[in-house]
Design an enzyme around this catalytic site. Structure first.
Site, PDB file in Angstrom:
ATOM      1  CB  ALA A  11     -12.288  13.008  -5.611  1.00 42.96           C
ATOM      2  CB  THR A  12     -13.927   8.742  -3.178  1.00 42.21           C
ATOM      3  OG1 THR A  12     -14.027   7.853  -4.032  1.00 42.21           O
ATOM      4  CG2 THR A  12     -14.919   9.852  -3.131  1.00 42.21           C
ATOM      5  NE  ARG A  44     -16.381   3.249  -9.899  1.00 40.24           N
ATOM      6  CZ  ARG A  44     -15.586   2.187 -10.182  1.00 40.24           C
ATOM      7  NH1 ARG A  44     -15.905   1.415 -10.988  1.00 40.24           N
ATOM      8  NH2 ARG A  44     -14.552   2.101  -9.002  1.00 40.24           N
ATOM      9  CG  ASP A 179       9.772   7.490  -9.595  1.00 39.87           C
ATOM     10  OD1 ASP A 179       9.833   7.601  -8.096  1.00 39.87           O
ATOM     11  OD2 ASP A 179      10.127   6.348 -10.038  1.00 39.87           O
ATOM     12  CG  HIS A 180       6.626   8.170  -3.888  1.00 39.18           C
ATOM     13  ND1 HIS A 180       6.304   6.955  -4.383  1.00 39.18           N
ATOM     14  CD2 HIS A 180       7.293   8.186  -2.579  1.00 39.18           C
ATOM     15  CE1 HIS A 180       6.769   6.254  -3.412  1.00 39.18           C
ATOM     16  NE2 HIS A 180       7.409   6.844  -2.382  1.00 39.18           N
ATOM     17  CE  LYS A 184      10.848   8.381  -1.045  1.00 36.42           C
ATOM     18  NZ  LYS A 184      10.280   8.054   0.165  1.00 36.42           N
ATOM     19  CD  GLU A 218       8.840  -0.699   0.912  1.00 35.27           C
ATOM     20  OE1 GLU A 218       7.845  -0.186   1.257  1.00 35.27           O
ATOM     21  OE2 GLU A 218       8.720  -1.371  -0.096  1.00 35.27           O
ATOM     22  CG  HIS A 242      10.372   4.008  -6.702  1.00 38.83           C
ATOM     23  ND1 HIS A 242       9.479   5.139  -7.139  1.00 38.83           N
ATOM     24  CD2 HIS A 242       9.405   3.132  -5.926  1.00 38.83           C
ATOM     25  CE1 HIS A 242       8.394   4.892  -6.816  1.00 38.83           C
ATOM     26  NE2 HIS A 242       8.171   3.746  -6.104  1.00 38.83           N
TER      27      HIS A 242
HETATM   28  C1  BG6 Z   1       5.615   2.337  -3.831  1.00 40.26           C
HETATM   29  C2  BG6 Z   1       5.594   0.907  -3.975  1.00 40.26           C
HETATM   30  O1  BG6 Z   1       5.806   3.068  -5.017  1.00 40.26           O
HETATM   31  O2  BG6 Z   1       6.750   2.667  -2.856  1.00 40.26           O
HETATM   32  C3  BG6 Z   1       5.331   0.398  -2.675  1.00 40.26           C
HETATM   33  O3  BG6 Z   1       4.265   0.750  -4.790  1.00 40.26           O
HETATM   34  C4  BG6 Z   1       6.354   0.733  -1.629  1.00 40.26           C
HETATM   35  O4  BG6 Z   1       5.252  -1.178  -2.358  1.00 40.26           O
HETATM   36  C5  BG6 Z   1       6.429   2.319  -1.744  1.00 40.26           C
HETATM   37  O5  BG6 Z   1       5.762   0.190  -0.334  1.00 40.26           O
HETATM   38  C6  BG6 Z   1       7.709   2.690  -0.741  1.00 40.26           C
HETATM   39  O6  BG6 Z   1       7.852   4.011  -0.828  1.00 40.26           O
HETATM   40  P1  BG6 Z   1       8.397   4.945   0.557  1.00 40.26           P
HETATM   41  O7  BG6 Z   1       8.515   6.207  -0.025  1.00 40.26           O
HETATM   42  O8  BG6 Z   1       7.834   4.406   1.450  1.00 40.26           O
HETATM   43  O9  BG6 Z   1       9.874   4.464   0.333  1.00 40.26           O
END
Ligand code: BG6
Length: 487
Positions: A11-12, A44, A179-180, A184, A218, A242
Site C-alpha cells: 500500500a505504500t 512493512r 495486463d494493463h 486501455k 517508447e 502486452h
Molecule cells: C510495462 C513495462 O509493463 O509497460 C514497462 O514493464 C513499459 O517497461 C510499460 O514502459 C509501457 O506501458 P505504456 O502503457 O506506457 O505503453
C-alpha cells in the site's frame, strides 16, 4: 454491486500511489464502487490510519485524472481506509489482518467479500497466496479474488510453477491477472470495432488484408529499473504479454453477445493457431536490438550499456521485432509484424492494417495510389483513421490519400487501471489474462528465449531516437512491405 473489502498488499508502493488510489478515486466519483466498500492497506512500515489516508490523498492530488477539489468528497472517499503492518511471511500478521477485516465488516455491515490486490514484487505472490489460504482470510460466506500483475514467471517452467502454487489457494475464476494493455480503452474497443461494423467485418481476413503491423515504441530507456529490466529484456517485459495480448484482441473471432468465457476461449484459439517458429527460422523472423547512444527530441542520451547499474557487456534486448503467422482459415498467409522498443523516436502504441491492392499497376499514375490503411492509435493518443484514395485536385491524373479520422480525447476517457479494477470488483474477467493464454504465450516465446540465451540470434545496436535496427525494416522489405509512419 456487492460490498467489498479491498485488501491492498504494497500500500505504500509506487504503483499504489500512481495508479491504484487514483483509479479507486475516479471510480468513486463516477459512482462505480460498491455502495459498501472499504480499503485495508498493508505494508512493512508502521503507519497510522490518519497518515495512510493523508498519503492516499496526496497521491490523488498528484496523479488523479480528475481534479481533487471537493474536500467533503475526498473525506467521504477516505473514510473507510485503514492501514495495518504486515510482513508477508509472518503468520501472526495475517491473523491480525483477519481480525481487522472482520471488525470492519461488522461495523459497516458488509458481506465478507474480499479482494486481495498484490501490488508487490512477484517473488512474494506465492507466499502471500499460501498465507491467505492458511489463515482463513477467504471466508466461506463470501467471495475472494486475487489480483496480480505481470511478470507471471520468467519463462515457461517458472510460470507453470507459479501458477501451480497460486492454484492451491485460488481457483482460476478467482485469479485476475492484470495486463494493463487490456485495460486501455482503445484495446477494449477492438472487439466492438470489428463486431459491430459490417464494413470492417467483411474485410477482416486474408482475402483483403495484406499485412498487419503492431508497434509499441517508447521514448524512455531503462529508467531506474536496471535490476529488473536487465534480466527480462523487451521480449519478456513487453512482447510475451502486452504485444501478444494486442495480437489476440485484434484477431479473435467473436460471436454476437460474446461473454467473458467466449473472449478468453477465442484468444486461446489464436494462440494455438500461432505458427511456432522453428529453430532455423528464428534469425530470419526475430530481430533483437539494444539501444546505443543517440539523440531524442534534440537531447543526447547514453546507450544502454552506459546506463547506471547495467554492465558494459550486457547483451540484454531493449528492442524486438517479430514476423509471425496465424494458421487459421481467416489469417493464413497474412504476415503480422510486431515490434516494441525503448529509446525509440517517439512514444506510440498503434496497429496498422494494410489492405491488399488487387488492381495495382493497372492504370497510368497507379504508383501515386496508396494502399488503404486502417490505423488504430492506442496510446498515448486514441484514434482510428482510415486511409482511402481520392483524386489529386492539383493534378487530375494522380491519386491523393484522404483520411477519415476519429479521435477520442479529454478527461472523460478512463484510465486502464480504472477499467480493470472496476471490472475485477464486478467479477468480470473479460479483460484479464487467463492462465491458458499466459501459458501458451510463454510456450510460443520460449524458443526465442532459448535462442537468446545461446546467442543464436544476433544482437543489433540501434541509435537511441531511431526506429530501431535496420534489420527490422528488412523483416518487412523482404516481403515487399515497410513499416508505416516511421518517417
Ligand atoms: C510495462 C513495462 O509493463 O509497460 C514497462 O514493464 C513499459 O517497461 C510499460 O514502459 C509501457 O506501458 P505504456 O502503457 O506506457 O505503453
Amino acid at each position: 454491486m456487492e460490498s467489498t473489502t479491498f485488501v491492498l498488499f504494497g500500500a505504500t508502493g509506487d504503483l499504489a500511489k500512481r495508479k491504484i488510489y487514483p483509479a479507486l478515486y475516479n471510480l468513486f466519483v463516477d459512482q462505480k464502487l460498491p455502495h459498501s466498500f472499504s480499503v485495508i492497506g498493508l505494508g512493512r512500515r508502521e503507519l497510522s490510519d490518519e497518515a495512510f489516508q493523508a498519503n492516499v490523498e496526496q497521491s490523488l492530488r498528484m496523479f488523479s485524472r480528475r481534479e481533487v477539489k471537493d474536500p467533503v468528497l475526498v473525506k467521504k472517499f477516505l473514510r473507510t481506509f485503514r492501514y495495518s503492518v504486515l510482513d508477508v511471511s509472518r503468520k501472526e500478521d495475517y491473523q491480525k489482518l483477519l481480525q481487522l477485516i472482520e471488525q470492519q465488516e461488522a461495523e459497516l455491515r458488509m458481506a465478507p467479500n474480499r479482494m486481495f490486490y498484490l501490488s508487490v514484487g512477484p517473488e512474494f505472490f506465492e507466499t502471500i497466496a499460501a498465507n491467505i489460504q492458511e489463515s482463513g482470510l477467504g471466508s466461506a460466506d463470501g467471495w475472494k479474488r486475487l489480483v496480480i500483475e505481470k511478470p507471471f514467471g520468467h519463462d515457461l517452467q517458472s510460470a507453470r510453477a507459479l501458477n501451480n502454487n497460486l492454484s492451491k489457494a485460488f481457483t482460476e475464476d478467482e485469479i485476475f491477472r492484470i495486463d494493463h494493455y487490456l485495460g486501455k480503452p482503445m484495446v477494449q474497443k477492438l472487439e466492438v470495432l470489428q463486431q459491430s461494423n459490417p464494413v470492417l467485418q467483411a474485410l477482416w481476413d486474408n482475402r483483403y488484408i495484406a499485412n498487419v503491423q503492431i508497434t509499441a515504441n517508447e521514448i524512455v530507456g531503462v529508467e531506474e529499473r536496471a535490476g529488473y529490466y536487465d534480466h527480462v529484456g523487451a521480449v519478456r517485459d513487453m512482447f510475451q504479454n502486452h504485444m501478444l495480448q494486442l495480437l489476440m484482441m485484434l484477431t479473435i473471432h467473436l460471436p454476437n453477445n460474446s461473454t467473458s468465457e467466449n473472449v478468453r476461449f477465442k484468444k486461446k484459439l489464436v494462440m494455438e493457431a500461432l505458427e511456432l517458429l522453428q529453430k532455423e527460422d528464428l534469425s530470419s523472423h526475430v530481430v533483437r536490438g539494444q539501444y546505443g547512444a543517440g539523440t531524442i527530441q534534440g537531447k543526447p542520451v547514453i546507450g544502454y550499456n552506459s546506463e547506471p547499474n547495467i554492465a558494459a557487456t550486457s547483451r540484454n534486448d531493449t528492442f524486438i521485432a517479430v514476423k509471425l503467422q496465424i494458421d487459421d482459415y481467416s489469417w493464413r498467409g497474412v504476415p503480422f509484424y510486431i515490434r516494441t522498443g525503448k529509446r525509440m523516436k517517439d512514444k506510440s502504441t498503434r496497429i496498422v492494417i494494410e489492405f491488399k491492392e488487387p488492381l495495382k499497376q493497372s492504370k497510368a499514375n497507379d504508383d501515386t495510389k496508396k494502399p488503404n490503411l486502417l490505423v488504430i492509435e492506442i496510446s498515448p493518443n486514441e484514434s482510428i483513421s482510415l486511409q482511402l484514395n481520392t483524386r489529386n485536385p492539383q493534378n487530375k491524373g494522380e491519386f491523393k490519400p484522404m483520411h477519415i479520422d476519429f479521435h477520442e480525447s479529454g478527461d472523460n476517457v478512463p484510465e486502464a487501471y480504472e477499467n480493470l479494477i472496476g471490472d475485477a470488483l464486478h467479477g468480470d474477467s473479460t479483460f484479464f489474462a487467463h492462465w491458458d493464454e499466459v501459458e501458451l504465450s510463454w510456450q510460443w516465446v520460449q524458443p526465442i528465449l532459448d535462442a537468446y540465451e545461446e546467442n543464436r540470434v544476433p544482437l543489433h545496436l540501434y541509435a537511441a531516437g531511431s526506429n530501431g535496427p535496420a534489420e527490422s525494416d528488412e523483416l518487412l522489405a523482404q516481403d515487399g512491405y515497410h513499416w508505416w509512419f516511421d518517417e
